[in-house]
Write a protein that holds these residues in place. Structure first.
Motif, PDB file in Angstrom:
ATOM      1  N   ARG A   1      -2.630   1.993   5.863  1.00 10.10           N
ATOM      2  CA  ARG A   1      -3.376   1.457   4.718  1.00 10.10           C
ATOM      3  C   ARG A   1      -2.986   0.015   4.422  1.00 10.10           C
ATOM      4  O   ARG A   1      -3.827  -0.794   4.025  1.00 10.10           O
TER       5      ARG A   1
ATOM      6  N   ALA B   1       0.852  -1.187   0.000  1.00  5.40           N
ATOM      7  CA  ALA B   1       0.000   0.000   0.000  1.00  5.40           C
ATOM      8  C   ALA B   1       0.887   1.236   0.000  1.00  5.40           C
ATOM      9  O   ALA B   1       2.053   1.182   0.384  1.00  5.40           O
TER      10      ALA B   1
ATOM     11  N   SER C   1       0.965   5.839   0.237  1.00  2.00           N
ATOM     12  CA  SER C   1       0.321   7.096   0.603  1.00  2.00           C
ATOM     13  C   SER C   1       1.071   8.216  -0.098  1.00  2.00           C
ATOM     14  O   SER C   1       2.281   8.136  -0.301  1.00  2.00           O
TER      15      SER C   1
ATOM     16  N   GLU D   1       0.878   6.685   7.335  1.00  2.00           N
ATOM     17  CA  GLU D   1      -0.334   6.461   6.537  1.00  2.00           C
ATOM     18  C   GLU D   1      -0.186   5.231   5.638  1.00  2.00           C
ATOM     19  O   GLU D   1      -1.129   4.473   5.458  1.00  2.00           O
TER      20      GLU D   1
ATOM     21  N   GLN E   1      -4.803  -2.186   6.942  1.00  2.00           N
ATOM     22  CA  GLN E   1      -6.225  -2.294   6.604  1.00  2.00           C
ATOM     23  C   GLN E   1      -6.431  -3.271   5.444  1.00  2.00           C
ATOM     24  O   GLN E   1      -7.353  -4.072   5.465  1.00  2.00           O
TER      25      GLN E   1
END
Length: 174
Positions: free
Chosen positions: A99, A81, A83, A95, A102
């Motif tokens: 992510r 992921a 950011s 961040e 998640q």
């Protein structure tokens, strides 16, 4: 006789205004030196323009805040992921890890790369024992996908492909 006299006078006056050599570009307005600066007077020399010289624009240093981006990966879940456009490296990494967690159903994630005022991309490839490797790249806009693929091949992988397309964190005037 009066009628004849008026006709002759009328013809003479018409003839006075019908000068075939009259040049409208040489009239009073075109020859007015006050109009030199506006380009209306073709008789003005380039050095005698009455218009003021154009003002110089002076640019001062403009402070544009840097933008940061980061990539994070969960090796256990095989998830990556990213950011973009954060005010600090730490914020971008936090961040990206958030992510990643998640998207990987809360498996451990780690920030693997970051960029300041640039772009990020990632590629994966296969090695001999069918394991996948991850290759990331950070750099100028338009170059990082090719760099990620090249890094993947340089690590001995085959079938390298982009899994995280180029994303950029670039400063912008507000």
């Amino acid at each position: 006789m009066k009628k004849l006299f008026l006709m002759v006078l009328g013809l003479i006056s018409l003839n006075a205004y019908a000068d075939p050599t009259y040049d409208a570009t040489r009239g009073a307005l075109q020859n007015n030196p006050a109009l030199c600066g506006y380009g209306y007077n073709p008789n003005c020399s380039s050095g005698s323009s009455s218009a003021p010289p154009p003002k110089k624009i002076i640019y001062h240093d403009v402070k544009v805040p840097s933008k940061f981006g980061a990539l994070a990966v969960s090796v256990k879940a095989g998830y990556i992921a990213g950011s973009l456009n954060h005010g600090s490296k730490e914020e971008a990494q936090r961040e990206a890890v958030k992510r990643c967690r998640q998207g990987s159903r809360n498996t451990p994630c780690k920030a693997i790369t970051w960029v300041r005022n640039g772009c990020l991309a990632a590629a994966k490839g296969k090695v001999k024992n069918n394991q996948f490797i991850l290759s990331d790249a950070a750099g100028p806009q338009g170059t990082v996908e090719q760099t990620a693929l090249q890094n993947c091949r340089n690590r001995g992988a085959t079938e390298c492909e982009i899994i995280m397309p180029e994303g950029c964190s670039l400063p912008q005037l507000q």
